[in-house]
Scaffold this motif. Structure first.
Motif, mmCIF file in Angstrom:
data_model
loop_
_atom_site.group_PDB
_atom_site.id
_atom_site.type_symbol
_atom_site.label_atom_id
_atom_site.label_comp_id
_atom_site.label_asym_id
_atom_site.label_seq_id
_atom_site.Cartn_x
_atom_site.Cartn_y
_atom_site.Cartn_z
ATOM 1 N N ALA A 163 0.835 -1.201 0.000
ATOM 2 C CA ALA A 163 0.000 0.000 0.000
ATOM 3 C C ALA A 163 0.869 1.250 0.000
ATOM 4 O O ALA A 163 1.834 1.341 0.762
ATOM 5 C CB ALA A 163 -0.911 -0.006 1.217
ATOM 6 N N ASP A 330 -10.896 2.683 -2.291
ATOM 7 C CA ASP A 330 -10.217 1.421 -2.639
ATOM 8 C C ASP A 330 -10.623 0.949 -4.029
ATOM 9 O O ASP A 330 -9.786 0.468 -4.793
ATOM 10 C CB ASP A 330 -10.561 0.332 -1.625
ATOM 11 C CG ASP A 330 -9.828 0.539 -0.322
ATOM 12 O OD1 ASP A 330 -8.632 0.865 -0.372
ATOM 13 O OD2 ASP A 330 -10.458 0.388 0.741
ATOM 14 N N GLU A 334 -8.261 0.654 -7.359
ATOM 15 C CA GLU A 334 -8.162 -0.636 -8.064
ATOM 16 C C GLU A 334 -8.508 -0.459 -9.549
ATOM 17 O O GLU A 334 -7.807 -0.986 -10.413
ATOM 18 C CB GLU A 334 -9.101 -1.656 -7.412
ATOM 19 C CG GLU A 334 -9.133 -3.006 -8.105
ATOM 20 C CD GLU A 334 -7.817 -3.780 -7.997
ATOM 21 O OE1 GLU A 334 -6.969 -3.400 -7.175
ATOM 22 O OE2 GLU A 334 -7.662 -4.767 -8.744
ATOM 23 N N ARG A 482 -8.815 -6.698 5.438
ATOM 24 C CA ARG A 482 -8.697 -6.954 4.005
ATOM 25 C C ARG A 482 -10.044 -7.276 3.378
ATOM 26 O O ARG A 482 -10.245 -7.096 2.184
ATOM 27 C CB ARG A 482 -7.739 -8.133 3.769
ATOM 28 C CG ARG A 482 -6.277 -7.763 3.906
ATOM 29 C CD ARG A 482 -5.404 -8.972 3.725
ATOM 30 N NE ARG A 482 -5.694 -9.981 4.760
ATOM 31 C CZ ARG A 482 -5.169 -11.195 4.767
ATOM 32 N NH1 ARG A 482 -4.370 -11.573 3.797
ATOM 33 N NH2 ARG A 482 -5.446 -12.050 5.726
ATOM 34 N N VAL A 485 -11.603 -4.267 1.842
ATOM 35 C CA VAL A 485 -10.788 -3.819 0.707
ATOM 36 C C VAL A 485 -11.011 -4.734 -0.495
ATOM 37 O O VAL A 485 -11.231 -4.284 -1.621
ATOM 38 C CB VAL A 485 -9.290 -3.796 1.102
ATOM 39 C CG1 VAL A 485 -8.428 -3.405 -0.090
ATOM 40 C CG2 VAL A 485 -9.067 -2.833 2.260
ATOM 41 N N ARG A 489 -12.551 -3.858 -4.192
ATOM 42 C CA ARG A 489 -11.843 -4.134 -5.443
ATOM 43 C C ARG A 489 -12.674 -5.035 -6.351
ATOM 44 O O ARG A 489 -12.750 -4.804 -7.565
ATOM 45 C CB ARG A 489 -10.502 -4.817 -5.150
ATOM 46 C CG ARG A 489 -9.525 -3.870 -4.482
ATOM 47 C CD ARG A 489 -8.182 -4.555 -4.334
ATOM 48 N NE ARG A 489 -7.326 -3.747 -3.493
ATOM 49 C CZ ARG A 489 -6.312 -4.252 -2.801
ATOM 50 N NH1 ARG A 489 -6.062 -5.553 -2.840
ATOM 51 N NH2 ARG A 489 -5.567 -3.468 -2.066
#
Lengths: 800, 85
Positions: A163, A330, A334, A482, A485, A489
């Motif tokens: 990141a 996020d 992506e 995660r 996230v 994505r």
């Protein structure tokens, strides 16, 4: 002396002094965290094709230009031509000057065909170096910070890239500037908070008397419309803001209304006060404005607000970012990572541009020419062929009513998976004579199978990445950061993949071809029917088929293990990935509002076995539903979802009805705040073109009268009021009082929404409306109330 | 939206509309029965679209018959169940 730098690539754009400017966030050594501007020479190449004598004329013309160019004769592949084309290769050393040169050439030689002419610089850079926003890169630079070599250390397809330490500054006014004049600017960055007063304005003209709302303070005029009063007050704001920007040096300005109000306002203030405001990190570049516009897509008028783009730093306006509400920052990062488009652009545009950008990069890397302003005719077809080909996906009419033991099975990214699996791409459409061609189901269309097409090659890594995330998400525990996230994505991928199909069929899209589009839908129908047959062979009843999903029912179907054999069988018969969306405790397919005997394909709600509610097409999902109504409908569903199976639904009804009763009373007694009653509707055309203005148009006329313009495609927030004109535009001040609200209309909207979700579980329309709510409730407490339909079982037909 | 071939729903609505005069002249009770027939045909629009028949009304007629036959089968099963019990 050359040095090696490494870090994250933040921004790439043409440098006005020649070459490109690259911004790097350094990640190693003493300079860790430093933001540094590099320069890189980057010649741009484009092509022209046409008759020899015209190309010779072009040669002469280019030689007489003051912009230095390198010219060469070459052969390249055009996907839409059977043989390589002879082209003139034109190389311009200064990327910043290429667009102007192209414009001159296109008007001087309109008869020539141009290729690779108008591509975004970030895509050209991606094709050469494999870069993308926030790529980890290593650069060898000289003492003047000119790049001698550049290598990318990671790939856009990594699932867990390191990141980047982005410094985000949030800027927002204390209220919606399109509604009331804000008084403060709130700034948050690196755990610091600032509150800067916005300049005050001279006292406004007396506002329209609003007797009912007596207590409210006088509204301030909108800063956008003030004629410059209060500029004196701008100085402290600008000085403080400059100091804050310098102290934190943010990479990203995340604003509220930054495109449509805040940044233009600040820049105007800075100009009139003569105090420069360093919004750009790169002081040598001016801030770029893009004008607002309205356009039509898929039968809808869409409005894009004006935009403010920065250099060396990003600006994202959370209210002007297409998908911000859907996948957040996020998801934007992506999208930008996989498409190689600049973050500021990705944030503001529809995902369709993203997928065509990916195709452009693939084409550039393979030396395939990218047409500029493509014109291509459809292949001639017989009328019968056309009737067969001109269809979309299969959309069934579901069996209306309440059902249990239902599983919903979806094909994963069906259309892109079909393109990848069956090699569908504009250049792979062939004919019967091709030895390796395969006939598309039921169509007179042939698809070449031997060489992978441009579109399948572009899509494959994206599909693989999406499937990898989809597999990982359920394996992660809920607390794992995660998880969110990955979900964001995966949502970004979903949007990219959804739009790639539309672009395949759009003949003006650079790599669009109608036959390729038709082949995809033909395969989709074939695969869905194979799935239906597999389900029926396994003893399931098919309740509904919808393009890429099917709803199947079998008594006792309750666990994933029960349905797994069917999933495997469908995967075998179709060759496409399928997934179980879930098993429902119960699901209700709703009839059309206009004709209760006619089902509609995409209007249903149900509760999965884990208690999650899924709704489609009902009021709570529609943006023109007032929040109060949407909340009530969802709350009723939550009462129903508390039932652990369809048999217990009836027991939940008294509570749900009591709740509805309270909400109706709340409305009638005017105990609902105005924002909860706001309806958001879009204006669909220019106001002058309305013959009978819709509520949105009437509200827009009110806004126009106070100097706020509404463009087609722009949403208007309004309230329904008693009397004429029946509406009040929310952004027209002063706000009306509660007594003016058309309560009866809102009660009607509320009952309609309640009806949609209560009817399938056995509450008749008459019961909801014909009686007083109180009477309804008391009769409901007896379990045999005569208005209880008897259809809470498996074989329901139509609820009358 | 710029379609060359009308969608099956458009074709259906067109056929239904073309019987407006016929429907108007029917008795009210017959009108309702006719509406039932069209509603029955409508349940099979997806299959009618997939069939891609040049004369969709033939498919609609068959769909009406299909639903009628299902009704006959349902009623027959009921009668037989009653006779048996």
């Amino acid at each position: 002396m050359n040095t090696t730098l490494s870090g994250w690539l933040l921004d790439v754009y043409p440098d006005l002094k020649g070459g490109l400017a690259l911004w790097l966030i350094e990640d190693a050594g003493a300079a860790r965290g430093r933001r540094i501007r590099l320069r890189q020479p980057f010649p741009v190449v484009f092509y022209a094709a046409g008759p020899d004598e015209r190309l010779r004329a072009l040669w002469k013309y280019l030689r007489s230009q003051e912009i230095p160019v390198e010219l060469e004769r070459a052969e390249r592949r055009d996907l839409f031509q059977p043989h390589p084309v002879t082209v003139m290769r034109i190389q311009v050393d200064d990327p910043a000057r290429q667009p102007a040169l192209l414009a001159r050439l296109a008007s001087a030689f309109p008869d020539l065909t141009w290729y690779d002419a108008d591509l975004a610089i970030s895509l050209r850079h991606a094709a050469v170096y494999g870069t993308f926003p926030l790529a980890k890169v290593r650069a060898v630079v000289d003492e003047r910070l000119a790049v001698h070599s550049l290598s990318v250390l990671d790939s856009p397809w990594d699932l867990d890239p390191p990141a980047a330490p982005l410094r985000i500054m949030r800027l927002e006014p204390d209220c919606d500037p399109h509604h009331t004049a804000p008084r403060y600017l709130q700034i948050r960055c690196e755990r610091r908070e600032y509150r800067l007063p916005l300049p005050t304005y001279p006292p406004p003209a007396p506002p329209i008397a609003n007797t009912a709302m007596g207590g409210e303070s006088l509204p301030l005029p909108h800063p956008c419309f003030s004629d410059g009063g209060g500029r004196e007050g701008g100085r402290p704001l600008l000085v403080n803001l400059t100091a804050i920007l310098k102290r934190h040096d943010p990479d990203l300005l995340l604003t509220a209304w930054g495109d449509t109000w805040l940044l233009p306002y600040l820049l105007e203030l800075s100009e009139s006060a003569g105090i420069p405001l360093p919004l750009n990190r790169d002081a040598s570049q001016p801030v770029v404005h893009k004008q607002e516009r309205s356009y039509q897509a898929y039968g809808q008028v869409i409005h894009r607000g004006r935009q403010v783009h920065l250099f060396g730093r990003w600006h994202i306006d959370i209210f002007n970012a297409m998908m911000f509400h859907d996948y957040g920052l996020d998801g934007i990062l992506e999208s930008s990572r996989v498409t190689a488009l600049p973050v500021q652009q990705v944030a503001r545009q529809s995902p369709g541009t993203g997928i065509s950008s990916m195709q452009i990069v693939t084409a550039l890397r393979q030396g395939v020419l990218i047409p500029w302003r493509k014109q291509q005719a459809e292949m001639p077809k017989s009328a019968l062929d056309l009737i067969h080909a001109d269809q979309g996906g299969l959309v069934y009419q579901p069996t209306i009513g309440l059902h249990r033991d239902v599983a919903e099975i979806d094909f994963v990214s069906m259309y892109p998976s079909i393109m990848a699996r069956f090699n569908i791409s504009p250049e792979t459409i062939g004919d019967e004579s091709d030895e390796f061609a395969e006939q598309a189901p039921e169509l007179n269309l042939w698809v070449k199978r031997e060489t992978p097409g441009l579109i399948p090659q572009t899509l494959r890594p994206l599909l693989d990445k999406r499937i990898a995330f989809k597999q990982r998400i359920p394996e992660l525990p809920a607390w794992d950061p995660r998880k969110a996230v990955y979900k964001a994505r995966a949502a970004a991928h979903k949007w990219l993949l959804v739009t790639c199909f539309g672009y395949l069929g759009y003949k003006n899209a650079r790599f669009g071809r109608i036959e390729a589009h038709q082949a995809v839908t033909a395969y989709s129908r074939e695969c869905l029917l194979r799935a239906k047959e597999a389900a029926e062979d396994a003893g399931y009843t098919v309740l509904h088929l919808y393009v890429d999903g099917l709803w199947v029912q079998k008594p006792g179907c309750a666990a994933v293990a029960d349905i797994q054999p069917l999933l495997d069988e469908i995967a075998v018969r179709t060759g496409l990935p399928v997934a179980l969306d879930g098993i429902y405790r119960w699901v209700a397919f709703l009839p059309s509002r206009v004709n209760t005997r006619v089902p509609v394909a995409n209007r249903y709600f149900g509760v999965f076995q884990d208690g999650t509610i899924k709704v489609r097409g009902i009021e709570a999902r529609r943006r023109d539903t007032p929040p109060f109504v949407a909340q009530t409908q969802m709350a009723i569903l939550e009462y129903l979802a508390a039932a652990s199976n369809a048999d217990q639904l009836r027991e939940r009804l008294p509570e749900a009805l009591a709740y509805l009763n309270r909400r109706v009373r709340q409305l009638r007694e005017r105990r609902v705040s105005l924002p909860e009653l706001l309806v958001t509707q879009k204006v669909s055309r220019e106001l002058a073109l309305y013959r009978t203005p819709s509520p949105a148009a009437r509200a827009a006329l009110q806004l126009q009268a106070v100097g706020k313009t509404v463009r087609p495609g722009q949403p208007v927030k309004l309230l329904y009021l008693l009397g004429k004109p029946g509406v009040h535009a929310w952004d027209c001040l002063p706000s009306p009082c509660l007594a003016q609200v058309d309560t009866r209309l809102y009660v009607e909207l509320l009952l309609r929404a309640a009806e949609a979700v209560l009817q399938p579980v056995g509450v008749s329309k008459e019961a909801l409306r014909g009686r007083q709510q109180q009477a309804l409730l008391s009769s409901f407490s007896t379990p045999t109330g005569h208005f209880l339909a008897r259809n809470i079982n498996n074989d329901i037909d139509i609820i009358s | 939206m710029g379609r060359t071939v009308p969608s099956i729903t458009q074709a259906f609505l067109h056929e239904e509309a073309s019987f407006a005069r016929f429907r108007r002249a029917l008795r009210r009770s017959d009108q309702l029965a006719l509406d039932d027939l069209f509603a029955a045909a409508r349940q099979h629009l997806a299959a009618a679209a997939y069939a891609a028949h040049a004369l969709p009304f033939e498919i609609f007629l068959l769909a009406m018959l299909l639903e009628e036959h299902k009704e006959v089968m349902r009623l027959r099963a009921r009668v037989e169940a009653q006779d048996g019990g």
